[in-house]
Design a protein around this motif. Structure first.
Motif, short mmCIF file in Angstrom:
data_model
loop_
_atom_site.label_atom_id
_atom_site.label_comp_id
_atom_site.label_asym_id
_atom_site.label_seq_id
_atom_site.Cartn_x
_atom_site.Cartn_y
_atom_site.Cartn_z
N ILE A 170 8.35 -8.26 19.75
CA ILE A 170 7.40 -7.74 20.73
C ILE A 170 6.53 -6.66 20.09
O ILE A 170 6.98 -5.92 19.22
CB ILE A 170 8.15 -7.18 21.97
CG1 ILE A 170 7.19 -7.03 23.15
CG2 ILE A 170 8.83 -5.86 21.65
CD1 ILE A 170 7.88 -6.74 24.46
N LYS A 171 5.27 -6.59 20.52
CA LYS A 171 4.37 -5.54 20.05
C LYS A 171 4.32 -4.42 21.08
O LYS A 171 4.15 -4.68 22.27
CB LYS A 171 2.96 -6.10 19.81
CG LYS A 171 2.84 -6.96 18.57
CD LYS A 171 1.38 -7.34 18.33
CE LYS A 171 1.25 -8.15 17.04
NZ LYS A 171 -0.16 -8.54 16.79
N VAL A 172 4.46 -3.20 20.60
CA VAL A 172 4.34 -2.02 21.47
C VAL A 172 3.10 -1.25 21.03
O VAL A 172 2.99 -0.83 19.88
CB VAL A 172 5.58 -1.12 21.37
CG1 VAL A 172 5.42 0.10 22.27
CG2 VAL A 172 6.84 -1.90 21.76
N ILE A 173 2.15 -1.11 21.96
CA ILE A 173 0.86 -0.49 21.64
C ILE A 173 0.68 0.75 22.50
O ILE A 173 0.84 0.71 23.73
CB ILE A 173 -0.29 -1.48 21.87
CG1 ILE A 173 -0.12 -2.68 20.93
CG2 ILE A 173 -1.65 -0.81 21.66
CD1 ILE A 173 -1.07 -3.81 21.17
N GLY A 174 0.38 1.86 21.86
CA GLY A 174 0.18 3.12 22.56
C GLY A 174 -1.29 3.35 22.90
O GLY A 174 -2.18 2.86 22.21
N VAL A 175 -1.52 4.13 23.95
CA VAL A 175 -2.88 4.46 24.38
C VAL A 175 -2.98 5.97 24.60
O VAL A 175 -2.25 6.52 25.42
CB VAL A 175 -3.25 3.73 25.69
CG1 VAL A 175 -4.72 4.00 26.04
CG2 VAL A 175 -3.00 2.23 25.58
N VAL A 176 -3.90 6.60 23.88
CA VAL A 176 -4.17 8.02 24.08
C VAL A 176 -5.53 8.18 24.75
O VAL A 176 -6.38 7.28 24.70
CB VAL A 176 -4.15 8.82 22.76
CG1 VAL A 176 -2.81 8.69 22.07
CG2 VAL A 176 -5.29 8.38 21.83
#
Length: 401
Positions: A196-202
């Motif tokens: 699974i890909k975990v993508i962060g958002v700032v």
């Protein structure tokens, strides 16, 4: 080091207290991007945010003596409510330090659970410093909002709930402030499904974690300014950065305008009241900051504790941007019947007047003139074009604002 076993233990600690929040498909987003896009609605959590999970797990694991002595926290609002709720549950005293500009909704929420609130500092980091000093002086237990193993483990239970329902999920999109949420989610998600890909958002106004991720070393934000107060964190914690470097696949950023668009979209299309931080993951999807096509994605809506004044401003600006509201300043002769003639034009154009103000005293006006500031409900870009043409045909000078 936090393990998946820690997160499973946290899940047991949270049973019968924390809600398993809804996980539903987002039909409008899914259709737009030809993908299966889901929303994990932590805005519907008991305190309006995911923060309850980590705070409750941390306080639950304290021995009774330390717990009875009282707990202290620093927070922009959501962690504060989580700590206050948990302290009330365990019948212990809580003192919460919050920035002076914290929305009233969040301050009131904390006080409603019986906690003591101290408003201090211009941002989270200044409130945090004051809370540490208080904690040391009064020998209290400090409950960190993100840099704490038990807190991180509690947040990780969100990923367990998601993957129990959608085991073949391809991507998890998670807002990043201090990094506790994405750390817990990433550890749990990768343990269950390593692919699974975990993508962060700032937020663009709080880019510290993104810059640090790129440089692979802590780089604090010089200044923090964003409508997403829940992720407006200036300083980067080295421990959390290490976890994020190990487990997170990518970090993107969204502007305040993009966040505001997502707040309005979620309100109008999905009937969800969402705060700035809570809308960040959805904003990243809406504005194509990540690869979406033919994927199965879940965006974390981390919280819904938005100040109603901010929500009103977002709605107002959204209506103007989408051509559903038109604001004009029209110059006309200050004589009987002049205003009625102007309103007849709007009537002919089927534009509804929602607000009107008449000014005959401005120094910018010639003698015998008046300014009419008027707000109209309109039906799109072409409708507004027709109104402007009608005004020109009738010889009016105007300015659209």
């Amino acid at each position: 080091m936090i393990t998946f076993s820690d997160i499973e233990e946290a899940k047991r600690n949270l049973e019968n207290v924390v809600q398993k929040t809804p996980l539903t498909k987002a039909p409008f987003l899914s259709k737009t991007f030809n993908s299966e896009i889901y929303l994990k609605k932590e805005n519907l959590q008991l305190t309006g945010s995911f923060k309850l999970r980590g705070a409750f797990n941390r306080i639950a694991k304290l021995d009774k003596r330390r717990r009875d002595n009282g707990v202290v926290a620093a927070s922009a609002g959501n962690h504060a409510q989580g700590v206050a709720f948990s302290a009330q549950y365990f019948n212990c005293e809580a003192t919460i330090f919050m920035p002076e500009a914290t929305p009233l909704t969040k301050v009131s929420g904390v006080k409603s659970y019986g906690a003591n609130v101290v408003l201090t500092g211009e941002n989270f980091d200044e409130a945090y410093e004051a809370s540490l000093k208080f904690c040391e002086e009064h020998n209290k237990e400090f409950i960190h909002p993100f840099a704490d193993d038990e807190v991180i483990a509690g947040q990780g239970t969100i990923a367990v709930e998601i993957l129990e329902k959608i085991p073949d999920l391809k991507q998890l999109i998670v807002p990043i402030g201090g990094g506790g949420l994405i750390s817990g989610i990433a550890i749990a998600a990768k343990a269950i499904n390593p692919d699974i890909k975990v993508i962060g958002v700032v937020a663009s106004g709080a880019r510290g974690m993104k810059e640090s991720y790129k440089a692979q070393m802590p780089i604090d934000s010089k200044a923090v300014r964003t409508i997403a107060d829940g992720i407006a964190v200036r300083d980067v914690n080295p421990k959390l950065l290490d976890i994020i470097l190990d487990y997170v696949d990518h970090i993107v950023e969204v502007s305040d305008n993009e966040i505001a668009n997502a707040i309005l979209f979620l309100l109008e299309k999905h009937k969800l009241v969402v705060e700035g931080a809570g809308a960040a993951a959805t904003a990243a999807i809406m504005h194509e900051k990540i690869e979406i096509e033919d994927s199965k994605i879940c965006a974390i809506i981390s919280g819904g504790n938005i100040d109603v004044t901010m929500l009103s401003q977002i709605i107002e600006k959204g209506l103007v941007k989408s051509y559903r509201k038109m604001n004009l300043i029209v110059t006309l002769m200050d004589k009987p019947g002049a205003l009625m003639h102007l309103t007849e034009i709007f009537k002919e154009c089927s534009a509804n007047i929602v607000q009107i103000d008449y000014d005959r005293d401005s120094v910018k006006l010639e003698f015998g003139e008046a300014h009419v500031t008027i707000a109209l409900e309109t039906k799109g870009e072409e409708h507004q074009k027709d109104i402007r043409e009608k005004l020109k045909q009738n010889g009016y000078r105007y300015k659209q604002i």
